[in-house]
Each structure stands twice: as structure tokens, then as C-alpha cells.
Write a protein that holds these residues in place. Sequence first.
Motif, PDB file in Angstrom:
ATOM      1  N   PHE A  87      -7.954  22.265  -1.207  1.00 46.37           N
ATOM      2  CA  PHE A  87      -6.486  22.273  -1.252  1.00 46.37           C
ATOM      3  C   PHE A  87      -5.940  21.268  -2.262  1.00 46.37           C
ATOM      4  O   PHE A  87      -4.970  21.557  -2.970  1.00 46.37           O
ATOM      5  N   TYR A  88      -6.530  20.072  -2.341  1.00 47.71           N
ATOM      6  CA  TYR A  88      -6.046  19.028  -3.249  1.00 47.71           C
ATOM      7  C   TYR A  88      -7.034  18.782  -4.382  1.00 47.71           C
ATOM      8  O   TYR A  88      -8.215  18.537  -4.148  1.00 47.71           O
ATOM      9  N   LYS A  89      -6.521  18.808  -5.609  1.00 48.73           N
ATOM     10  CA  LYS A  89      -7.367  18.564  -6.783  1.00 48.73           C
ATOM     11  C   LYS A  89      -7.672  17.074  -6.942  1.00 48.73           C
ATOM     12  O   LYS A  89      -8.787  16.695  -7.300  1.00 48.73           O
ATOM     13  N   TYR A  90      -6.661  16.229  -6.701  1.00 52.40           N
ATOM     14  CA  TYR A  90      -6.838  14.781  -6.838  1.00 52.40           C
ATOM     15  C   TYR A  90      -6.791  14.136  -5.458  1.00 52.40           C
ATOM     16  O   TYR A  90      -5.753  14.176  -4.787  1.00 52.40           O
ATOM     17  N   ILE A  91      -7.895  13.548  -5.043  1.00 55.00           N
ATOM     18  CA  ILE A  91      -7.966  12.868  -3.749  1.00 55.00           C
ATOM     19  C   ILE A  91      -8.490  11.455  -3.959  1.00 55.00           C
ATOM     20  O   ILE A  91      -9.523  11.250  -4.611  1.00 55.00           O
ATOM     21  N   TYR A  92      -7.771  10.502  -3.409  1.00 56.65           N
ATOM     22  CA  TYR A  92      -8.242   9.119  -3.430  1.00 56.65           C
ATOM     23  C   TYR A  92      -7.740   8.424  -2.168  1.00 56.65           C
ATOM     24  O   TYR A  92      -6.532   8.279  -1.978  1.00 56.65           O
ATOM     25  N   ILE A  93      -8.656   8.040  -1.307  1.00 56.77           N
ATOM     26  CA  ILE A  93      -8.313   7.266  -0.119  1.00 56.77           C
ATOM     27  C   ILE A  93      -8.677   5.823  -0.409  1.00 56.77           C
ATOM     28  O   ILE A  93      -9.847   5.506  -0.641  1.00 56.77           O
ATOM     29  N   SER A 122       0.865  -1.171   0.000  1.00 53.29           N
ATOM     30  CA  SER A 122       0.000   0.000   0.000  1.00 53.29           C
ATOM     31  C   SER A 122       0.902   1.221   0.000  1.00 53.29           C
ATOM     32  O   SER A 122       2.118   1.111   0.170  1.00 53.29           O
ATOM     33  N   GLY A 123       0.318   2.415  -0.175  1.00 53.25           N
ATOM     34  CA  GLY A 123       1.182   3.582  -0.212  1.00 53.25           C
ATOM     35  C   GLY A 123       0.419   4.876  -0.360  1.00 53.25           C
ATOM     36  O   GLY A 123      -0.818   4.900  -0.361  1.00 53.25           O
ATOM     37  N   LEU A 124       1.189   5.965  -0.504  1.00 56.13           N
ATOM     38  CA  LEU A 124       0.623   7.301  -0.620  1.00 56.13           C
ATOM     39  C   LEU A 124       1.404   8.104  -1.647  1.00 56.13           C
ATOM     40  O   LEU A 124       2.636   8.141  -1.616  1.00 56.13           O
ATOM     41  N   ILE A 125       0.677   8.740  -2.569  1.00 53.26           N
ATOM     42  CA  ILE A 125       1.250   9.731  -3.479  1.00 53.26           C
ATOM     43  C   ILE A 125       0.760  11.099  -3.016  1.00 53.26           C
ATOM     44  O   ILE A 125      -0.442  11.298  -2.819  1.00 53.26           O
ATOM     45  N   ALA A 126       1.682  12.051  -2.846  1.00 52.99           N
ATOM     46  CA  ALA A 126       1.302  13.357  -2.317  1.00 52.99           C
ATOM     47  C   ALA A 126       2.106  14.462  -2.996  1.00 52.99           C
ATOM     48  O   ALA A 126       3.126  14.216  -3.630  1.00 52.99           O
ATOM     49  N   GLY A 127       1.630  15.713  -2.817  1.00 55.36           N
ATOM     50  CA  GLY A 127       2.380  16.868  -3.296  1.00 55.36           C
ATOM     51  C   GLY A 127       1.796  17.478  -4.556  1.00 55.36           C
ATOM     52  O   GLY A 127       0.615  17.354  -4.854  1.00 55.36           O
ATOM     53  N   GLY A 128       2.680  18.160  -5.286  1.00 53.74           N
ATOM     54  CA  GLY A 128       2.372  18.616  -6.616  1.00 53.74           C
ATOM     55  C   GLY A 128       1.450  19.802  -6.771  1.00 53.74           C
ATOM     56  O   GLY A 128       0.242  19.631  -6.904  1.00 53.74           O
ATOM     57  N   SER A 180       3.402   5.805 -13.954  1.00 52.05           N
ATOM     58  CA  SER A 180       3.733   4.800 -14.972  1.00 52.05           C
ATOM     59  C   SER A 180       4.705   3.761 -14.435  1.00 52.05           C
ATOM     60  O   SER A 180       4.712   2.613 -14.888  1.00 52.05           O
ATOM     61  N   VAL A 181       5.545   4.155 -13.462  1.00 55.36           N
ATOM     62  CA  VAL A 181       6.459   3.204 -12.821  1.00 55.36           C
ATOM     63  C   VAL A 181       5.692   2.330 -11.833  1.00 55.36           C
ATOM     64  O   VAL A 181       5.817   1.105 -11.825  1.00 55.36           O
ATOM     65  N   LEU A 182       4.856   2.941 -11.012  1.00 50.69           N
ATOM     66  CA  LEU A 182       4.183   2.203  -9.944  1.00 50.69           C
ATOM     67  C   LEU A 182       3.050   1.316 -10.448  1.00 50.69           C
ATOM     68  O   LEU A 182       2.681   0.343  -9.785  1.00 50.69           O
ATOM     69  N   LYS A 183       2.489   1.634 -11.624  1.00 46.54           N
ATOM     70  CA  LYS A 183       1.365   0.836 -12.112  1.00 46.54           C
ATOM     71  C   LYS A 183       1.773  -0.594 -12.478  1.00 46.54           C
ATOM     72  O   LYS A 183       0.914  -1.453 -12.655  1.00 46.54           O
ATOM     73  N   ASN A 184       3.081  -0.843 -12.565  1.00 49.83           N
ATOM     74  CA  ASN A 184       3.562  -2.195 -12.843  1.00 49.83           C
ATOM     75  C   ASN A 184       3.458  -3.101 -11.621  1.00 49.83           C
ATOM     76  O   ASN A 184       3.724  -4.299 -11.712  1.00 49.83           O
ATOM     77  N   PHE A 185       3.075  -2.520 -10.480  1.00 48.04           N
ATOM     78  CA  PHE A 185       2.960  -3.283  -9.239  1.00 48.04           C
ATOM     79  C   PHE A 185       1.524  -3.184  -8.722  1.00 48.04           C
ATOM     80  O   PHE A 185       0.813  -2.219  -9.004  1.00 48.04           O
ATOM     81  N   LYS A 186       1.128  -4.179  -7.962  1.00 42.77           N
ATOM     82  CA  LYS A 186      -0.199  -4.153  -7.348  1.00 42.77           C
ATOM     83  C   LYS A 186      -0.088  -3.424  -6.015  1.00 42.77           C
ATOM     84  O   LYS A 186       0.376  -3.978  -5.033  1.00 42.77           O
ATOM     85  N   ILE A 187      -0.515  -2.160  -6.002  1.00 41.56           N
ATOM     86  CA  ILE A 187      -0.387  -1.315  -4.809  1.00 41.56           C
ATOM     87  C   ILE A 187      -1.743  -0.693  -4.499  1.00 41.56           C
ATOM     88  O   ILE A 187      -2.366  -0.075  -5.368  1.00 41.56           O
ATOM     89  N   ASN A 188      -2.196  -0.829  -3.273  1.00 42.68           N
ATOM     90  CA  ASN A 188      -3.368  -0.094  -2.808  1.00 42.68           C
ATOM     91  C   ASN A 188      -2.902   1.315  -2.456  1.00 42.68           C
ATOM     92  O   ASN A 188      -2.418   1.562  -1.353  1.00 42.68           O
ATOM     93  N   MET A 189      -3.032   2.217  -3.410  1.00 40.48           N
ATOM     94  CA  MET A 189      -2.430   3.538  -3.289  1.00 40.48           C
ATOM     95  C   MET A 189      -3.466   4.606  -2.989  1.00 40.48           C
ATOM     96  O   MET A 189      -4.511   4.673  -3.635  1.00 40.48           O
ATOM     97  N   SER A 190      -3.184   5.441  -2.004  1.00 36.85           N
ATOM     98  CA  SER A 190      -3.976   6.636  -1.753  1.00 36.85           C
ATOM     99  C   SER A 190      -3.270   7.838  -2.379  1.00 36.85           C
ATOM    100  O   SER A 190      -2.050   7.818  -2.579  1.00 36.85           O
ATOM    101  N   VAL A 191      -4.035   8.869  -2.685  1.00 37.60           N
ATOM    102  CA  VAL A 191      -3.495  10.046  -3.375  1.00 37.60           C
ATOM    103  C   VAL A 191      -4.007  11.326  -2.718  1.00 37.60           C
ATOM    104  O   VAL A 191      -5.221  11.483  -2.519  1.00 37.60           O
ATOM    105  N   LEU A 192      -3.095  12.224  -2.377  1.00 37.50           N
ATOM    106  CA  LEU A 192      -3.408  13.602  -1.978  1.00 37.50           C
ATOM    107  C   LEU A 192      -2.517  14.484  -2.835  1.00 37.50           C
ATOM    108  O   LEU A 192      -1.372  14.750  -2.480  1.00 37.50           O
TER     109      LEU A 192
END
Length: 212
Positions: free
Chosen positions: A181-187, A102-108, A123-135
Motif C-alpha cells: 500500500f505504501y511506497k515509502y515507509i520509515y518507522i 517527533s512526528g508522522l508524514i502520511a498520505g500521497g 524541505s520545510v521540516l528538515k530545518n528542524f531536528k525531528i524524529n519523523m516516521s513516514v507512511l
Amino acid sequence: MINSVNKSLSFASRIELINCNKYSQIIERLYKYPETEIINMNEVSGICKNGDTSAMSTCTGGGVKNNDNIVLFHLSRDIHVEGNKADIEQKVKHLQENGALSGLIAGGEFYDISLDCLNAFKSVLKNFKINMSVLWGHEPYGHSGTNVSYVREDDAWYVNTTKNFWGRDSHIKTLAEFKKFYKYIYISEADTLVLDGKNVSREKVNSIDKPF
């Protein structure tokens, strides 16, 4: 979260937004722990237990973890993602061999150069199965920023936001402020969002269907 029987991590993590004072306390804790890495711009951490990457303005960062370890990232341009691609893939592959990810992408801040970096990173991380959250995708105040720490003892991502990079805390306490504050949010279903000390359902905040 910590399993009380064997002290290993469960699959779900907490993502908690905190103010500058609390974030400073988290940093003080991190320096006391072994296997902690503090990384700066255009760096990828080693495989560690705890870590921090701060002052992400136009940069994209965060990390990927399994039940025991984590690797952190902080990258400013797509060319820096490409330059670190082999290192990222090797470390994430190692984590994947030792547990679910699992993981978190943040910033930007929301500019073209930031989007290019985000897309290259995805594009790098999509090669792995990751339950990813995004802020990701700060409202462009000029030098808005995101600071992120991961503390294994708490199994928590601690997130602090600023509106002028080195400056004042943005004090995000409400859903409206958070979603502005964040345009892209995914928990992800693997994580729990905590805002102003309260759990918030992912259905109330997710603005994108999925990170990849």
C-alpha cells in the motif's frame, strides 16, 4: 506513551493501523476532548493536544509533536506548502522550544504532483531536528486515501487506509499488504508500529533509509 508518574508523554509514540469502525470510534473520542482540532485539505492546525486529518488522497499530511502538544498539516500542492511555510515554521519552532520533536508524514498517492508536495513539505521540516516516521505513497488505486488521528491520552497515531477515498476499508492486516500500500515507509526509532494488534519491528518494514 504516557509516563505513569507525571502523566507527561515519553518520547516514543505508537503508530497503529486500524479499520474504519475503530477509526470512527477514535473520532468520537476526539470530539469529547478539549484542545482538539479537526483539519481539512490545505489547512494547518493550531498548537493543540489531539487532532485528526482525514481523506488524504494525493495530499501529504500528518503532524509534529513534542511532549505536550501537536500541530497537524494537510496540504495538497507544493504551492500550498509554500503558502503555509511561515506558519508551519513558527509553530514547529514553538514546539521545539518546549521539548524534543517527533512526528508522522502520511498520505500521497504516487503521482508527480504528490511528490512535489512531499518534497516541499520535507524541505520545510528538515530545518528542524525531528524524529519523523513516514507512511507515504499509496498504491494508486484511483482514489486511495489515508486518515490520521493523534490521541494524546494514548500517545498514539491512529491510521486508517481506504482504497477508494470515501469508500471501503482496505483492511491492511499483513506486512505484505502494508508494504504494497505504501511506497515509502520509515518507522523512526522513536515510534512503534502496530499492525493487526501486534508490534512490528521497524527493520521488517522500512523501505527508505531516512525521511530527510
